[in-house]
Design an enzyme around this catalytic site. Structure first.
Site, PDB file in Angstrom:
ATOM      1  N   ILE A 157      -0.671   1.945   9.879  1.00 56.83           N
ATOM      2  CA  ILE A 157      -1.759   1.340   8.656  1.00 56.83           C
ATOM      3  C   ILE A 157      -3.176   1.123   9.228  1.00 56.83           C
ATOM      4  O   ILE A 157      -4.175   1.153   8.752  1.00 56.83           O
ATOM      5  CB  ILE A 157      -1.178   0.306   7.946  1.00 56.83           C
ATOM      6  CG1 ILE A 157       0.027   0.735   7.378  1.00 56.83           C
ATOM      7  CG2 ILE A 157      -1.940  -0.407   7.007  1.00 56.83           C
ATOM      8  CD1 ILE A 157       1.143  -0.153   6.710  1.00 56.83           C
ATOM      9  N   ASP A 176      -4.820  -4.499  19.921  1.00 56.93           N
ATOM     10  CA  ASP A 176      -3.527  -4.080  20.154  1.00 56.93           C
ATOM     11  C   ASP A 176      -3.073  -4.090  21.384  1.00 56.93           C
ATOM     12  O   ASP A 176      -3.478  -2.939  21.965  1.00 56.93           O
ATOM     13  CB  ASP A 176      -3.119  -2.901  19.093  1.00 56.93           C
ATOM     14  CG  ASP A 176      -1.723  -2.604  19.022  1.00 56.93           C
ATOM     15  OD1 ASP A 176      -0.877  -3.030  19.837  1.00 56.93           O
ATOM     16  OD2 ASP A 176      -1.386  -2.124  18.078  1.00 56.93           O
ATOM     17  N   ARG A 239       2.390  -9.197   6.336  1.00 57.56           N
ATOM     18  CA  ARG A 239       3.490 -10.048   6.135  1.00 57.56           C
ATOM     19  C   ARG A 239       2.809 -11.750   6.118  1.00 57.56           C
ATOM     20  O   ARG A 239       1.864 -11.931   6.944  1.00 57.56           O
ATOM     21  CB  ARG A 239       4.572 -10.034   7.457  1.00 57.56           C
ATOM     22  CG  ARG A 239       5.349  -8.726   7.384  1.00 57.56           C
ATOM     23  CD  ARG A 239       6.180  -8.766   6.284  1.00 57.56           C
ATOM     24  NE  ARG A 239       7.108  -7.529   6.440  1.00 57.56           N
ATOM     25  CZ  ARG A 239       7.127  -6.479   5.701  1.00 57.56           C
ATOM     26  NH1 ARG A 239       5.855  -6.206   5.054  1.00 57.56           N
ATOM     27  NH2 ARG A 239       7.878  -5.350   5.724  1.00 57.56           N
ATOM     28  N   ASP A 263      -2.086  -9.715   0.314  1.00 60.83           N
ATOM     29  CA  ASP A 263      -0.989  -9.176  -0.400  1.00 60.83           C
ATOM     30  C   ASP A 263       0.337  -9.480  -0.195  1.00 60.83           C
ATOM     31  O   ASP A 263       1.260  -9.002  -0.792  1.00 60.83           O
ATOM     32  CB  ASP A 263      -1.310  -7.352  -0.407  1.00 60.83           C
ATOM     33  CG  ASP A 263      -0.380  -6.814  -1.364  1.00 60.83           C
ATOM     34  OD1 ASP A 263      -0.556  -7.065  -2.583  1.00 60.83           O
ATOM     35  OD2 ASP A 263       0.095  -5.915  -0.745  1.00 60.83           O
ATOM     36  N   GLU A 268       7.601 -15.362  -2.011  1.00 61.76           N
ATOM     37  CA  GLU A 268       7.204 -14.087  -3.210  1.00 61.76           C
ATOM     38  C   GLU A 268       8.168 -14.168  -4.270  1.00 61.76           C
ATOM     39  O   GLU A 268       9.259 -13.888  -4.128  1.00 61.76           O
ATOM     40  CB  GLU A 268       7.059 -12.865  -2.754  1.00 61.76           C
ATOM     41  CG  GLU A 268       5.738 -12.743  -1.414  1.00 61.76           C
ATOM     42  CD  GLU A 268       5.740 -11.407  -0.785  1.00 61.76           C
ATOM     43  OE1 GLU A 268       6.406 -10.477  -1.269  1.00 61.76           O
ATOM     44  OE2 GLU A 268       4.957 -11.419   0.269  1.00 61.76           O
ATOM     45  N   HIS A 287       1.939  -8.237  -3.775  1.00 64.91           N
ATOM     46  CA  HIS A 287       2.691  -7.391  -2.650  1.00 64.91           C
ATOM     47  C   HIS A 287       2.633  -5.826  -3.103  1.00 64.91           C
ATOM     48  O   HIS A 287       3.559  -5.393  -3.358  1.00 64.91           O
ATOM     49  CB  HIS A 287       4.065  -7.950  -2.317  1.00 64.91           C
ATOM     50  CG  HIS A 287       4.487  -7.302  -0.891  1.00 64.91           C
ATOM     51  ND1 HIS A 287       5.408  -8.116  -0.112  1.00 64.91           N
ATOM     52  CD2 HIS A 287       4.321  -6.072  -0.223  1.00 64.91           C
ATOM     53  CE1 HIS A 287       5.752  -7.403   1.049  1.00 64.91           C
ATOM     54  NE2 HIS A 287       4.992  -6.280   0.932  1.00 64.91           N
ATOM     55  N   GLY A 289       0.373  -3.592  -2.394  1.00 65.02           N
ATOM     56  CA  GLY A 289      -0.339  -2.696  -1.402  1.00 65.02           C
ATOM     57  C   GLY A 289       0.276  -1.176  -1.205  1.00 65.02           C
ATOM     58  O   GLY A 289      -0.616  -0.103  -1.458  1.00 65.02           O
ATOM     59  N   ALA A 290       1.538  -1.173  -1.375  1.00 63.51           N
ATOM     60  CA  ALA A 290       2.302   0.275  -1.196  1.00 63.51           C
ATOM     61  C   ALA A 290       2.720   0.805  -2.536  1.00 63.51           C
ATOM     62  O   ALA A 290       3.319   1.852  -2.650  1.00 63.51           O
ATOM     63  CB  ALA A 290       3.354   0.283  -0.248  1.00 63.51           C
TER      64      ALA A 290
END
Length: 315
Positions: A157, A176, A239, A263, A268, A287, A289-290
């Site tokens: 992502i 990263d 997350r 998101d 939640e 939540h 996004g997907a």
């Protein structure tokens, strides 16, 4: 009947016909989550404590206790990528195979993250809301072009966000410690930085693309927020646990950063009266996004095929 399959994700039903056919051809009985919400630990145990050999799981919790109670469970297929809701160590101990649906939602979540960047930079939520109230008040925004974007997490992502952001003219840096793909950096003209503090200090926008684990939980907190520019925007589509929400609230109220959009959230849906939700410079989506036709269809079929393969010992 060779056993039962528990399917927990709410959106699975949108494209379930072919997937159900595949499971039934294998002889499995299907148990669906018809609650219209994420299942609790108790509900999962009640549904899966006997005869359930496989679970296709979304964000529903599968900690050690739940796995121990599901006596027949042999395989878990993650509906999506992040597996922080599954106790992987306990699963391995119990001999339960686990596989995620790699790559199924990366494009959708990346596009959502970029959409939130535009929403923040141009105050889209406030402007649309005001016009619907028959006001006509403009609020000056800023261009994303030539702004510096810090991408925290260089997985699938994060990469999709990075290369699309380059495409709209942003200067992109990836943080990263585990990122080793120099060819990707060279192809898209992206910088890699190993100092998180420096990324936070220099970025105009910061976007989070990390799993929630002991290393990353609370990564964005009072100290790290103070490193960011007062004009900076924080995006989180990964997350809720990555951000200490009480610290984010203070940073936004005190104008230590300009805007934040997420998101995901620690609870939640959020609890009624949550002060962060009411801030004008905080934007939260549910939540989603997907949650696109394309991603859901891919997740349904790939997570189902993964489960069949796991149960047939093909992975």
């Amino acid at each position: 009947m060779v056993g039962k399959i528990l399917i927990t994700p709410k959106s699975y039903k949108n494209y379930k016909e072919d997937a159900h056919r595949l499971l039934k051809q294998q002889g499995y009985e299907i148990i669906e989550n018809n609650l219209g919400r994420t299942m609790t630990e108790t509900e999962i145990i009640e549904a899966a404590k006997e005869d359930v050999v496989g679970i296709i799981v979304g964000v529903d919790p599968l900690p050690s206790q739940v796995l121990s109670e599901c006596k027949a469970l042999r395989a878990i297929s993650k509906y999506g990528v992040g597996m922080d809701n599954i106790d992987l160590k306990k699963a391995e101990e119990l001999g339960i195979k686990v596989q995620n649906a790699v790559g199924t939602n990366a494009v959708s979540v990346a596009e959502h993250a970029i959409g939130l960047m535009f929403a923040c930079s141009r105050h889209l939520f406030e402007l649309v809301r005001d016009v619907k109230d028959f006001s006509w008040n403009r609020k000056i925004g800023f261009e994303l072009t030539e702004k510096k974007l810090g991408v925290i997490g260089g997985g699938q992502i994060g990469r999709e966000v990075a290369k699309r952001s380059v495409g709209i003219g942003m200067n992109v840096t990836i943080y990263d410690p585990y990122f080793k793909d120099g060819g990707f950096l060279e192809e898209y003209g992206i910088e890699k930085q190993d100092d998180l503090s420096l990324v936070l200090e220099t970025s105009d926008l910061v976007t989070l693309h990390l799993p929630a684990n002991e290393e990353t939980k609370g990564l964005i907190n009072k100290e790290t927020l103070k490193l960011m520019k007062s004009t900076a925007v924080l995006i989180n589509t990964s997350r809720g646990e990555l951000v200490v929400e009480s610290d984010l609230y203070e940073a936004l109220v005190n104008e230590e950063i300009a805007f934040a959009a997420q998101d995901v959230y620690s609870s939640e849906p959020p609890k009624q009266g949550d002060p962060l939700i009411g801030l004008p410079n905080f934007l939260l989506t549910p939540h989603s996004g997907a949650y696109t036709h394309e991603a859901v269809k891919r997740m349904v079929m790939i997570s189902t095929q993964n489960l069949v393969n796991l149960l047939n010992m093909k992975i």
